[in-house]
Write a protein that holds these residues in place. Structure first.
Motif, PDB file in Angstrom:
ATOM      1  N   THR A  39       0.854  -1.183   0.000  1.00 19.51           N
ATOM      2  CA  THR A  39       0.000   0.000   0.000  1.00 19.51           C
ATOM      3  C   THR A  39       0.888   1.231   0.000  1.00 19.51           C
ATOM      4  OG1 THR A  39      -1.938   1.020   1.043  1.00 19.51           O
ATOM      5  CG2 THR A  39      -0.261   0.115   2.535  1.00 19.51           C
ATOM      6  N   ASN A  40       0.320   2.372   0.323  1.00 17.71           N
ATOM      7  CA  ASN A  40       1.097   3.611   0.374  1.00 17.71           C
ATOM      8  C   ASN A  40       0.872   4.312   1.705  1.00 17.71           C
ATOM      9  OD1 ASN A  40      -1.091   5.847  -0.017  1.00 17.71           O
ATOM     10  ND2 ASN A  40      -1.563   4.332  -1.584  1.00 17.71           N
ATOM     11  N   GLY A  41       1.820   5.136   2.093  1.00 12.81           N
ATOM     12  CA  GLY A  41       1.755   5.831   3.377  1.00 12.81           C
ATOM     13  C   GLY A  41       0.561   6.755   3.492  1.00 12.81           C
ATOM     14  N   ASP A  42       0.184   7.400   2.388  1.00 16.12           N
ATOM     15  CA  ASP A  42      -0.965   8.298   2.434  1.00 16.12           C
ATOM     16  C   ASP A  42      -2.243   7.550   2.799  1.00 16.12           C
ATOM     17  OD1 ASP A  42       0.471  10.574   1.926  1.00 16.12           O
ATOM     18  OD2 ASP A  42      -0.008  10.645  -0.210  1.00 16.12           O
ATOM     19  N   TYR A  43      -2.392   6.321   2.301  1.00 12.90           N
ATOM     20  CA  TYR A  43      -3.562   5.530   2.667  1.00 12.90           C
ATOM     21  C   TYR A  43      -3.537   5.214   4.163  1.00 12.90           C
ATOM     22  CZ  TYR A  43      -6.773   1.715   3.398  1.00 12.90           C
ATOM     23  OH  TYR A  43      -7.774   0.933   3.915  1.00 12.90           O
ATOM     24  N   LEU A  44      -2.391   4.738   4.647  1.00  8.24           N
ATOM     25  CA  LEU A  44      -2.306   4.383   6.066  1.00  8.24           C
ATOM     26  C   LEU A  44      -2.567   5.585   6.962  1.00  8.24           C
ATOM     27  CD1 LEU A  44       0.770   1.958   6.094  1.00  8.24           C
ATOM     28  CD2 LEU A  44      -1.658   1.368   6.234  1.00  8.24           C
ATOM     29  N   LEU A  45      -2.116   6.765   6.518  1.00  3.86           N
ATOM     30  CA  LEU A  45      -2.293   7.976   7.320  1.00  3.86           C
ATOM     31  C   LEU A  45      -3.676   8.609   7.156  1.00  3.86           C
ATOM     32  CD1 LEU A  45       1.211   9.574   6.752  1.00  3.86           C
ATOM     33  CD2 LEU A  45       0.378   8.457   8.833  1.00  3.86           C
ATOM     34  N   GLY A  46      -4.508   8.039   6.286  1.00  6.93           N
ATOM     35  CA  GLY A  46      -5.859   8.560   6.108  1.00  6.93           C
ATOM     36  C   GLY A  46      -5.959   9.742   5.164  1.00  6.93           C
ATOM     37  N   ARG A  47      -4.914   9.996   4.392  1.00  8.43           N
ATOM     38  CA  ARG A  47      -4.926  11.131   3.466  1.00  8.43           C
ATOM     39  C   ARG A  47      -5.616  10.795   2.160  1.00  8.43           C
ATOM     40  NH1 ARG A  47       0.563  14.366   3.863  1.00  8.43           N
ATOM     41  NH2 ARG A  47      -0.077  14.694   1.727  1.00  8.43           N
ATOM     42  N   THR A  48      -5.808   9.499   1.886  1.00  6.83           N
ATOM     43  CA  THR A  48      -6.500   9.039   0.692  1.00  6.83           C
ATOM     44  C   THR A  48      -7.178   7.716   1.014  1.00  6.83           C
ATOM     45  OG1 THR A  48      -6.267   8.422  -1.641  1.00  6.83           O
ATOM     46  CG2 THR A  48      -4.446   7.843  -0.188  1.00  6.83           C
ATOM     47  N   ASN A  49      -8.188   7.385   0.232  1.00  2.00           N
ATOM     48  CA  ASN A  49      -8.842   6.092   0.393  1.00  2.00           C
ATOM     49  C   ASN A  49      -8.359   5.091  -0.643  1.00  2.00           C
ATOM     50  OD1 ASN A  49     -10.429   6.693   2.660  1.00  2.00           O
ATOM     51  ND2 ASN A  49     -11.899   7.765   1.378  1.00  2.00           N
ATOM     52  N   ASP A  50      -7.376   5.490  -1.437  1.00  2.00           N
ATOM     53  CA  ASP A  50      -6.788   4.614  -2.445  1.00  2.00           C
ATOM     54  C   ASP A  50      -5.633   3.860  -1.794  1.00  2.00           C
ATOM     55  OD1 ASP A  50      -5.652   3.353  -4.604  1.00  2.00           O
ATOM     56  OD2 ASP A  50      -5.156   5.190  -5.691  1.00  2.00           O
ATOM     57  N   SER A  51      -5.814   2.565  -1.606  1.00  2.00           N
ATOM     58  CA  SER A  51      -4.785   1.776  -0.915  1.00  2.00           C
ATOM     59  C   SER A  51      -3.736   1.192  -1.854  1.00  2.00           C
ATOM     60  CB  SER A  51      -5.430   0.645  -0.119  1.00  2.00           C
ATOM     61  OG  SER A  51      -6.057  -0.271  -0.998  1.00  2.00           O
ATOM     62  N   SER A  52      -3.851   1.479  -3.156  1.00  2.00           N
ATOM     63  CA  SER A  52      -2.865   0.922  -4.081  1.00  2.00           C
ATOM     64  C   SER A  52      -1.509   1.583  -3.860  1.00  2.00           C
ATOM     65  CB  SER A  52      -3.314   1.116  -5.526  1.00  2.00           C
ATOM     66  OG  SER A  52      -3.400   2.492  -5.827  1.00  2.00           O
ATOM     67  N   PRO A  53      -0.445   0.819  -4.082  1.00  2.00           N
ATOM     68  CA  PRO A  53       0.883   1.420  -3.912  1.00  2.00           C
ATOM     69  C   PRO A  53       1.121   2.442  -5.011  1.00  2.00           C
ATOM     70  CG  PRO A  53       1.080  -0.784  -4.810  1.00  2.00           C
ATOM     71  CD  PRO A  53      -0.373  -0.562  -4.507  1.00  2.00           C
ATOM     72  N   LYS A  54       1.589   3.607  -4.628  1.00  2.00           N
ATOM     73  CA  LYS A  54       1.863   4.659  -5.605  1.00  2.00           C
ATOM     74  C   LYS A  54       3.302   5.086  -5.448  1.00  2.00           C
ATOM     75  CE  LYS A  54      -2.631   6.776  -6.036  1.00  2.00           C
ATOM     76  NZ  LYS A  54      -3.412   7.963  -5.909  1.00  2.00           N
ATOM     77  N   ILE A  55       4.039   4.898  -6.489  1.00  3.76           N
ATOM     78  CA  ILE A  55       5.409   5.376  -6.500  1.00  3.76           C
ATOM     79  C   ILE A  55       5.523   6.260  -7.726  1.00  3.76           C
ATOM     80  CG2 ILE A  55       7.826   4.761  -6.662  1.00  3.76           C
ATOM     81  CD1 ILE A  55       7.079   2.089  -5.353  1.00  3.76           C
ATOM     82  N   THR A  56       5.647   7.547  -7.497  1.00  6.62           N
ATOM     83  CA  THR A  56       5.767   8.465  -8.619  1.00  6.62           C
ATOM     84  C   THR A  56       7.196   8.958  -8.691  1.00  6.62           C
ATOM     85  OG1 THR A  56       4.958  10.249  -7.220  1.00  6.62           O
ATOM     86  CG2 THR A  56       3.360   9.183  -8.639  1.00  6.62           C
ATOM     87  N   ALA A  57       7.647   9.160  -9.902  1.00  8.30           N
ATOM     88  CA  ALA A  57       9.053   9.460 -10.126  1.00  8.30           C
ATOM     89  C   ALA A  57       9.428  10.892  -9.782  1.00  8.30           C
ATOM     90  CB  ALA A  57       9.419   9.172 -11.576  1.00  8.30           C
TER      91      ALA A  57
END
Length: 131
Positions: free
Chosen positions: A57-75
């Motif tokens: 997942t991604n940190g933003d999801y865990l922190l509640g900043r988004t409801n998108d739990s998919s891993p996001k790695i942007t360059a």
């Protein structure tokens, strides 16, 4: 609204991983992980990163900043801006079906938008496309 602990526990259970397994994979103790899940303690940034990686997942999801739990790695910042633009329901309509598309299709659409933006970046007002 789900808390950090709720989100960790939800994803852990969704992936059918025990606390002990998650603790082992992240290098944490079961006690630490249990305290995170019950919101008695908050993980430090490195622990949060390890948890996000193992739970895919991604940190933003865990922190509640988004409801998108998919891993996001942007360059880079440009990729972040494109992602933010397309995630907006109004702007995302530019690409029909973007918000509901599978991740592979989203990646293709983002690449296409990056291409368009790159082609347009040096164009002056009033100048026709391709000039």
């Amino acid at each position: 609204m789900k808390t950090l602990g709720d989100r960790i526990k939800y994803l852990r259970e969704k992936k059918e991983i025990t606390q002990k397994e998650l603790a082992t994979k992240t290098g944490l103790t079961v006690v630490q992980l249990s305290r995170y899940e019950t919101n008695d303690r908050k993980p430090d940034p490195e622990a949060l990163k390890q948890i996000a990686d193992v739970l895919d997942t991604n940190g933003d999801y865990l922190l509640g900043r988004t409801n998108d739990s998919s891993p996001k790695i942007t360059a880079n910042k440009e990729d972040d801006e494109i992602e933010e633009l397309l995630d907006d329901p109004v702007h995302g309509a530019f690409f029909k079906g973007y918000l509901d598309a599978p991740e592979q299709k989203k990646a293709e659409m983002r690449q296409f938008l990056k291409f368009i933006l790159e082609q347009e970046k040096d164009r002056k007002p009033g100048q026709q496309q391709g000039e």
